[in-house]
Motif scaffolding. Structure first.
Motif, mmCIF file in Angstrom:
data_model
loop_
_atom_site.group_PDB
_atom_site.id
_atom_site.type_symbol
_atom_site.label_atom_id
_atom_site.label_comp_id
_atom_site.label_asym_id
_atom_site.label_seq_id
_atom_site.Cartn_x
_atom_site.Cartn_y
_atom_site.Cartn_z
ATOM 1 N N CYS A 164 52.360 -49.661 129.086
ATOM 2 C CA CYS A 164 53.713 -50.055 129.471
ATOM 3 C C CYS A 164 54.050 -49.410 130.830
ATOM 4 C CB CYS A 164 54.711 -49.574 128.419
ATOM 5 S SG CYS A 164 56.426 -49.670 128.973
ATOM 6 N N PRO A 192 62.559 -52.084 130.329
ATOM 7 C CA PRO A 192 61.746 -51.955 129.110
ATOM 8 C C PRO A 192 60.980 -53.236 128.817
ATOM 9 C CG PRO A 192 64.023 -51.314 128.704
ATOM 10 C CD PRO A 192 63.990 -51.931 130.060
ATOM 11 N N LEU A 193 59.904 -53.083 128.067
ATOM 12 C CA LEU A 193 59.127 -54.244 127.643
ATOM 13 C C LEU A 193 59.955 -55.129 126.735
ATOM 14 C CD1 LEU A 193 55.735 -52.611 126.574
ATOM 15 C CD2 LEU A 193 56.231 -53.810 128.717
ATOM 16 N N CYS A 214 56.828 -50.792 121.585
ATOM 17 C CA CYS A 214 57.893 -49.778 121.552
ATOM 18 C C CYS A 214 57.887 -49.031 120.212
ATOM 19 C CB CYS A 214 59.251 -50.422 121.792
ATOM 20 S SG CYS A 214 59.365 -51.228 123.400
ATOM 21 N N CYS A 242 55.602 -46.149 120.417
ATOM 22 C CA CYS A 242 55.702 -45.376 121.657
ATOM 23 C C CYS A 242 56.487 -44.078 121.431
ATOM 24 C CB CYS A 242 56.386 -46.222 122.723
ATOM 25 S SG CYS A 242 56.646 -45.337 124.266
ATOM 26 N N CYS A 275 63.375 -43.562 126.396
ATOM 27 C CA CYS A 275 63.435 -44.862 127.073
ATOM 28 C C CYS A 275 64.634 -45.694 126.613
ATOM 29 C CB CYS A 275 62.131 -45.605 126.796
ATOM 30 S SG CYS A 275 62.149 -47.331 127.225
HETATM 31 S S1 SF4 Z 1 59.783 -47.620 124.296
HETATM 32 FE FE1 SF4 Z 1 57.857 -47.107 125.309
HETATM 33 S S2 SF4 Z 1 56.696 -49.028 125.255
HETATM 34 FE FE2 SF4 Z 1 58.817 -49.556 124.904
HETATM 35 S S3 SF4 Z 1 59.627 -50.053 126.937
HETATM 36 FE FE3 SF4 Z 1 60.049 -47.882 126.513
HETATM 37 S S4 SF4 Z 1 58.404 -46.773 127.421
HETATM 38 FE FE4 SF4 Z 1 57.738 -48.917 127.225
#
Ligand code: SF4
Length: 195
Positions: free
Chosen positions: A16, A165-166, A172, A175, A181
């Protein structure tokens, strides 16, 4: 301009880009139970030195770098068997669904080739949880993808703010940086701003 990029950060980038930015540029690290377990297992591998296993030489904690790609870091293990060099990366979890471990391994292979002048045609990822060794061919496609990852990671390292974010929540969920995040909250705020 960044100097040399840690090879392990390519793993984060492939998983990511936001995670890469938060860790590498922002210095974030969330030590939860799986992360701690991984650190402990890596410590056992990272004792360093060279041992014999039958005919094979096992080099542990090998420092590698590439001046061409400007990446550097440690390979957990490099096996030398009948003249063949094989980097082996140890991972604490089960086999992942993503290519991030492959990219990290391939970067080690590219460094090993540059350091030794010998071809590296395959590597392996050892997953502690499943006790399985996954063989990975260092194909032209994987090499190209790894080199593209290096280029893109260098570019992102210069960015003043993290990427969004993805959209794929599956990553996630696994993660460790999710509490930092806040992907759902950030996505919600962004969608409100766009209205
Ligand atoms: S939780 Fe982790 S994988 Fe998901 S967007 Fe945030 S950094 Fe990226």
């Amino acid at each position: 301009m960044q100097d040399y990029l840690p090879i392990s950060m390519l793993n984060q980038w492939e998983y990511c880009p936001r995670r890469f930015w938060l860790m590498y540029v922002g210095g974030e690290m969330e030590v939860n139970a799986p992360v701690l377990e991984g650190m402990y297992q890596h410590e056992r591998v990272h004792a360093g030195g060279v041992t014999h296993e039958g005919e094979a030489l096992i080099h542990r904690r090998v420092y590698l770098w590439s001046d061409r790609l400007r990446v550097a870091g440690f390979a957990d293990v490099v096996e030398e068997r009948e003249g063949e060099l094989v980097p082996v990366e140890h991972k604490h979890g089960r086999m992942g669904r993503w290519l991030n471990d492959h990219i990290q391994l391939c970067a080690q292979a590219l460094c090993l080739e540059e350091r030794t002048g010998r071809p590296v045609v395959r590597g392996a990822i050892f997953y502690w949880k499943s006790r399985r060794r996954l063989w990975v061919e260092i194909t032209p496609e994987l090499r190209a993808r790894t080199e593209a990852a290096v280029e893109q990671a260098f570019a992102l390292a210069e960015a003043p703010t993290p990427p969004p974010p993805l959209e794929r929540a599956a990553r996630c969920r696994d993660c460790s940086l999710e509490p930092v995040c806040l992907p759902r909250q950030v996505r919600r705020l962004r969608s409100l701003e766009e209205r």
